[in-house]
Design a protein around this motif. Structure first.
Motif, PDB file in Angstrom:
ATOM      1  N   GLU A  31      16.764  24.416  76.364  1.00  0.00           N
ATOM      2  CA  GLU A  31      15.245  24.908  75.931  1.00  0.00           C
ATOM      3  C   GLU A  31      15.589  26.198  75.045  1.00  0.00           C
ATOM      4  O   GLU A  31      14.841  26.389  74.161  1.00  0.00           O
ATOM      5  N   ARG A  32      16.750  26.710  75.199  1.00  0.00           N
ATOM      6  CA  ARG A  32      16.762  28.097  74.361  1.00  0.00           C
ATOM      7  C   ARG A  32      17.366  27.903  72.723  1.00  0.00           C
ATOM      8  O   ARG A  32      17.227  28.538  72.180  1.00  0.00           O
TER       9      ARG A  32
ATOM     10  N   ASN B 271      16.912  26.508  68.972  1.00  0.00           N
ATOM     11  CA  ASN B 271      15.794  25.914  68.237  1.00  0.00           C
ATOM     12  C   ASN B 271      16.570  24.628  67.344  1.00  0.00           C
ATOM     13  O   ASN B 271      15.960  24.091  66.706  1.00  0.00           O
ATOM     14  N   ALA B 272      17.725  24.619  67.126  1.00  0.00           N
ATOM     15  CA  ALA B 272      18.690  23.514  66.455  1.00  0.00           C
ATOM     16  C   ALA B 272      19.848  22.954  67.276  1.00  0.00           C
ATOM     17  O   ALA B 272      20.476  24.011  68.028  1.00  0.00           O
TER      18      ALA B 272
ATOM     19  N   THR C 111      12.027  20.020  71.619  1.00  0.00           N
ATOM     20  CA  THR C 111      11.790  19.852  70.119  1.00  0.00           C
ATOM     21  C   THR C 111      12.853  20.642  69.190  1.00  0.00           C
ATOM     22  O   THR C 111      12.274  20.816  68.051  1.00  0.00           O
ATOM     23  N   PRO C 112      14.011  20.715  69.424  1.00  0.00           N
ATOM     24  CA  PRO C 112      14.915  21.169  68.692  1.00  0.00           C
ATOM     25  C   PRO C 112      15.161  20.316  67.313  1.00  0.00           C
ATOM     26  O   PRO C 112      14.889  19.046  67.234  1.00  0.00           O
ATOM     27  N   LYS C 113      15.292  20.976  66.385  1.00  0.00           N
ATOM     28  CA  LYS C 113      16.083  20.132  65.262  1.00  0.00           C
ATOM     29  C   LYS C 113      17.298  19.669  65.862  1.00  0.00           C
ATOM     30  O   LYS C 113      18.058  20.434  66.138  1.00  0.00           O
TER      31      LYS C 113
ATOM     32  N   GLY D 191      16.961  32.358  65.002  1.00  0.00           N
ATOM     33  CA  GLY D 191      17.027  30.996  65.447  1.00  0.00           C
ATOM     34  C   GLY D 191      18.528  31.249  66.240  1.00  0.00           C
ATOM     35  O   GLY D 191      19.398  32.075  66.110  1.00  0.00           O
ATOM     36  N   HIS D 192      18.497  30.226  67.176  1.00  0.00           N
ATOM     37  CA  HIS D 192      19.752  30.058  68.201  1.00  0.00           C
ATOM     38  C   HIS D 192      20.163  28.617  67.957  1.00  0.00           C
ATOM     39  O   HIS D 192      19.310  27.666  68.524  1.00  0.00           O
ATOM     40  N   ALA D 193      21.445  28.192  67.521  1.00  0.00           N
ATOM     41  CA  ALA D 193      21.591  27.023  67.318  1.00  0.00           C
ATOM     42  C   ALA D 193      23.046  26.615  68.296  1.00  0.00           C
ATOM     43  O   ALA D 193      23.804  27.352  68.662  1.00  0.00           O
TER      44      ALA D 193
ATOM     45  N   ASN E 184      12.258  14.956  64.912  1.00  0.00           N
ATOM     46  CA  ASN E 184      12.978  16.269  64.400  1.00  0.00           C
ATOM     47  C   ASN E 184      14.699  15.975  64.190  1.00  0.00           C
ATOM     48  O   ASN E 184      15.475  16.671  64.088  1.00  0.00           O
TER      49      ASN E 184
END
Length: 163
Positions: free
Chosen positions: A86-87, A89-90, A120-122, A18-20, A146
């Motif tokens: 968009e890249r 995840n959170a 739709t990221p956290k 993942g990428h935060a 989310n």
């Protein structure tokens, strides 16, 4: 003591985890960005981009060199979104952010962008992001399923009233 972080498969790399994006810090409050960056990486994010004001670049890169730094156009506080949301995840926002009106506008832009682009990221709102949200309760409708809010007792009361 139980190990809460699973061992990683040796055939994987950081891109598999993942990428935060962390949006944090303001002039005089860069310690919050540093601590939150370290916590994010310790919790298991494979990649971390920390969006900070220009004044915090040397601090963050010295204290957490493994975090990628993305600087705001403003030297002292958050005013703009990083490109290509968009890249991620959170997305976490709030530690040491401050409550400058331009930071509030940027938070609203973040929430609106996530909604209008069907991202739709956290999403984690903490600290000053919650204080800004408490001053703008109509923005609650911009939060998606989310979204995680992390208020302490005082922030909770500002958001929802006495409990």
């Amino acid at each position: 003591m139980k190990n809460y972080i699973n061992d990683r498969d040796p055939e994987t790399h950081k891109g598999h985890y993942g990428h935060a994006l962390l949006i944090a810090g303001s002039r005089g409050k860069m310690g919050a960005a540093v601590l939150a960056s370290k916590a994010c990486l310790r919790a298991g994010a494979g990649l971390l981009t920390t969006h900070i004001p220009q004044c915090g670049l040397d601090i963050l890169q010295t204290a957490v060199p493994e975090a990628m730094a993305d600087t705001d156009i403003n030297p002292h506080h958050f005013t703009q979104l990083p490109q290509h949301l968009e890249r991620f995840n959170a997305i976490a926002i709030g530690p040491g952010l401050g409550t400058d009106p331009s930071s509030a506008d940027a938070l609203k832009t973040l929430l609106s962008t996530i909604q209008t682009q069907n991202l739709t990221p956290k999403l984690i709102l903490d600290a000053d992001a919650l204080n800004i949200l408490a001053k703008n309760p109509k923005w609650m409708k911009l939060l998606h399923a989310n979204t995680i809010l992390t208020p302490h007792a005082g922030e909770y009361e500002r958001l929802f009233g006495a409990f």
